[in-house]
Design a protein around this motif. Structure first.
Motif, mmCIF file in Angstrom:
data_model
loop_
_atom_site.group_PDB
_atom_site.id
_atom_site.type_symbol
_atom_site.label_atom_id
_atom_site.label_comp_id
_atom_site.label_asym_id
_atom_site.label_seq_id
_atom_site.Cartn_x
_atom_site.Cartn_y
_atom_site.Cartn_z
ATOM 1 N N GLY A 139 -3.443 8.286 39.600
ATOM 2 C CA GLY A 139 -4.366 7.076 40.017
ATOM 3 C C GLY A 139 -5.115 6.413 38.774
ATOM 4 O O GLY A 139 -4.776 6.609 37.836
ATOM 5 N N ALA A 140 -5.789 5.339 39.156
ATOM 6 C CA ALA A 140 -6.371 4.540 38.115
ATOM 7 C C ALA A 140 -7.702 4.995 37.856
ATOM 8 O O ALA A 140 -8.313 5.683 38.575
ATOM 9 C CB ALA A 140 -6.584 2.981 38.818
ATOM 10 N N ARG A 141 -8.100 4.840 36.743
ATOM 11 C CA ARG A 141 -9.360 5.607 36.257
ATOM 12 C C ARG A 141 -10.630 4.842 36.900
ATOM 13 O O ARG A 141 -11.301 5.395 37.502
ATOM 14 C CB ARG A 141 -9.597 5.227 34.798
ATOM 15 C CG ARG A 141 -10.153 6.208 33.893
ATOM 16 C CD ARG A 141 -10.055 5.993 32.317
ATOM 17 N NE ARG A 141 -9.116 6.368 31.750
ATOM 18 C CZ ARG A 141 -8.704 6.332 30.698
ATOM 19 N NH1 ARG A 141 -9.201 5.267 29.955
ATOM 20 N NH2 ARG A 141 -7.672 6.642 30.066
ATOM 21 N N GLU A 142 -10.480 3.601 37.135
ATOM 22 C CA GLU A 142 -11.646 2.963 37.865
ATOM 23 C C GLU A 142 -11.603 3.186 39.364
ATOM 24 O O GLU A 142 -12.871 3.073 40.195
ATOM 25 C CB GLU A 142 -11.658 1.186 37.426
ATOM 26 C CG GLU A 142 -10.702 0.656 37.920
ATOM 27 C CD GLU A 142 -9.544 0.612 37.208
ATOM 28 O OE1 GLU A 142 -8.588 -0.253 37.237
ATOM 29 O OE2 GLU A 142 -9.416 1.476 36.217
ATOM 30 N N ASN A 143 -10.348 3.413 39.727
ATOM 31 C CA ASN A 143 -10.296 3.636 41.591
ATOM 32 C C ASN A 143 -9.090 4.466 41.654
ATOM 33 O O ASN A 143 -7.963 4.231 41.748
ATOM 34 C CB ASN A 143 -9.872 2.289 42.126
ATOM 35 C CG ASN A 143 -9.402 2.342 43.453
ATOM 36 O OD1 ASN A 143 -9.626 3.290 44.119
ATOM 37 N ND2 ASN A 143 -9.061 1.359 44.189
ATOM 38 N N GLY A 144 -9.669 5.836 41.541
ATOM 39 C CA GLY A 144 -8.676 6.804 41.567
ATOM 40 C C GLY A 144 -7.694 6.963 42.763
ATOM 41 O O GLY A 144 -6.629 7.795 42.580
ATOM 42 N N ARG A 145 -7.831 6.323 43.781
ATOM 43 C CA ARG A 145 -7.128 6.239 44.901
ATOM 44 C C ARG A 145 -5.829 5.517 44.812
ATOM 45 O O ARG A 145 -4.921 5.472 45.519
ATOM 46 C CB ARG A 145 -7.888 5.998 46.298
ATOM 47 C CG ARG A 145 -8.991 7.026 46.743
ATOM 48 C CD ARG A 145 -9.807 6.600 47.957
ATOM 49 N NE ARG A 145 -9.035 6.125 48.759
ATOM 50 C CZ ARG A 145 -9.344 4.877 49.701
ATOM 51 N NH1 ARG A 145 -10.562 4.665 49.520
ATOM 52 N NH2 ARG A 145 -8.652 4.503 50.750
ATOM 53 N N ARG A 146 -5.979 4.725 44.008
ATOM 54 C CA ARG A 146 -4.827 3.549 43.854
ATOM 55 C C ARG A 146 -3.802 3.942 42.679
ATOM 56 O O ARG A 146 -4.176 4.653 41.714
ATOM 57 C CB ARG A 146 -5.464 2.165 43.333
ATOM 58 C CG ARG A 146 -4.512 1.139 43.780
ATOM 59 C CD ARG A 146 -4.630 -0.233 43.479
ATOM 60 N NE ARG A 146 -3.344 -0.819 43.464
ATOM 61 C CZ ARG A 146 -2.694 -1.206 44.254
ATOM 62 N NH1 ARG A 146 -3.354 -1.376 45.635
ATOM 63 N NH2 ARG A 146 -1.622 -1.658 44.103
ATOM 64 N N ALA A 147 -2.507 3.901 42.908
ATOM 65 C CA ALA A 147 -1.519 4.164 42.196
ATOM 66 C C ALA A 147 -1.610 3.510 40.833
ATOM 67 O O ALA A 147 -1.892 2.231 41.071
ATOM 68 C CB ALA A 147 -0.340 4.171 42.674
#
Ligand code: FAD
Length: 443
Positions: A217-225
């Protein structure tokens, strides 16, 4: 208790198989109520054309089959965006997810296939897509632009098609393929290498012999690949992931019923399942493969159309009218990757010591040809670069014509219909007449 509705012909699936069946039913029964159910919300569309939509080469409407007013002209009721959830064979009814119970006299299961979900950590993150429906293509087109880096898991037909479309809209594409080459189910290593070279020239990075172990996941939005980790520990940053590892027959609706399944739904040559008045066709059904001499699913469009036409005829025929039988099919794929036309059919990589012979041309000027024979009959072929005589060779395969007397001509670079002896030419022409009957104008 929800609504109860009755129909004569209930067709589940609103795609190649169901549409062909509806057309065949209407040839024999102009008035019997037909209902088509699909959990997709669109009118029937050409699944092979969703890559053209993603690439921006056609609009959504230009993927639709049948033309405007198709359903009303043919007296077909549609229930779209609604899933059939339970099948009651004895009670001749199907339950829908909106609570409706639909009673039928004749049922067709044309439920197609579902994308296989790979066992990868993080697969349910947002930004992870599949590519089997028009809505998948719509979602990808909304999310991807020229600044995107996309990892495609799987280098099969769907993976390479989606990669080509993504490249057309400017995205950077990385294919990760578990096998040591792409398109290994459709092509031999020589033709695979030719396509791979085209992909690389077009800027696609191809990683073979590796698998994706995790989608991170992304650092700022962990849910997004935001990237993938490969089995060798390599990390690849990306904005989206497309999972394209294959499709399997969608048999969930029949599980727990008396309908017999193996890899797909088992049907007889009339496309009838093990339960009377229940038929199946297309990607969900197992059909006779004339190249392999065995029964198996054959997930290609023409097979769904031809099986659908046979099923529709047999569902609607009056008792005095003879039933139609399906002769079977084999895998046949025609595609164009970055300007290179390719046709592949049947057994392209035969097992060693199985009594097969391979006629192979040298790669020259971007052209390559391979014909696989068993006991003098063509059982497989690949044409890359120059596909002019592919139809003739496929015809020889379809008609099981003995090639012993003209094998030398078959091996020649300039082989064509004119190279065949008169008896073989006549047999191909006779067959073309038979097949004309099973064709669908929808494609
Ligand atoms: C990206 C892509 C490219 C392709 N390219 C080619 C090509 O170039 N050439 C070729 O020959 N083939 C190609 N194919 C394969 C071809 O599209 C299929 O063989 C064909 O669509 C099969 O038709 P079908 O009618 O069996 O089922 P499908 O087209 O799979 O349709 C089945 C429908 O039934 C619906 N459904 C399933 N279960 C239920 C339920 N319980 N309730 C309600 N609805 C349900 C599904 O949502 C779906 O809409 C491609 C496939 C894909 C995904």
């Amino acid at each position: 208790m929800g609504r109860q509705v009755s129909t004569r012909y209930l067709l589940i699936g609103n795609s190649a198989g169901a549409i062909a069946a509806a057309e065949a039913i209407r040839e024999l029964d102009t008035a019997g109520p037909i209902t088509i159910i699909s959990d997709e919300r669109h009118p029937a569309y050409s699944r092979p054309l969703i890559s053209d939509y993603l690439a921006g080469h056609r609009s959504i409407k230009q993927t639709f089959l049948g033309g405007p007013g198709f359903y009303s002209k043919n007296g077909i009721e549609t229930v779209l965006g609604t899933k059939a959830t339970r099948l009651d064979i004895e009670g001749r009814a199907v339950e829908l997810d909106d609570g409706t119970a639909l009673r039928w006299e004749k049922l067709l299961l044309a439920t197609g296939g579902s994308p296989i979900r790979p066992d990868v950590a993080g697969i349910s993150r947002s930004g992870v897509f599949t590519f089997t429906t028009l809505d998948d293509a719509v979602a990808l087109r909304r999310e991807i632009d020229a600044a995107s880096r996309v990892v495609v898991i799987g280098g099969g037909l769907i993976g390479v098609s989606v990669s080509q479309a993504l490249v057309s809209i400017g995205a950077k594409v990385i294919i990760v393929e578990l096998m040591d080459r792409i398109l290994s189910a459709a092509l031999d290593s020589q033709a695979s290498a030719m396509v791979e070279a085209r992909l690389r020239e077009a800027g696609v990075k191809v990683i073979t012999g590796r698998s994706v172990e995790q989608i991170i996941g992304a650092r700022e939005n962990g849910r997004r690949a935001a990237g993938v980790v490969l089995d060798d520990g390599r990390e690849i940053a990306c904005q989206a992931v497309v999972s394209a590892v294959g499709v399997s027959p969608r048999t969930d609706l029949v599980s727990g019923t008396a309908i017999k399944t193996r890899r797909g739904i088992v049907v007889d040559s009339h496309m009838m399942t093990s339960c009377p008045d229940v038929y199946a066709c297309g990607d969900v059904a197992e059909v006779y493969d004339f190249a392999r001499g065995e029964t198996r699913p054959n997930p290609i469009w023409p097979n769904a159309v031809m099986g659908g036409r046979i099923a529709g005829h047999n569902m609607a025929r009056a008792p005095g009218l003879p039933a139609r039988a399906y002769e079977g099919s084999t895998n046949l794929n025609a595609f164009n990757y970055f300007g290179m036309a390719i046709v592949s059919a049947g057994i392209v990589e035969p097992p060693k010591n199985g009594g097969y012979r391979v006629l192979r041309s040298q790669t020259s000027g971007g052209r390559y040809r391979r014909v696989v024979l068993k006991d003098g009959r063509v059982v497989g072929a690949i044409f890359a670069g120059d596909i002019q005589s592919a139809g003739v060779v496929y015809g020889l395969m379809r008609a099981a014509i003995d090639t012993h007397r003209f094998e030398k001509a078959l091996a020649a670079e300039d082989f064509s219909f004119a190279s065949l002896p008169p008896h073989a030419r006549q047999r191909l022409l006779d067959r073309a007449g038979i097949e004309e009957d099973g064709r669908n104008a929808g494609r």
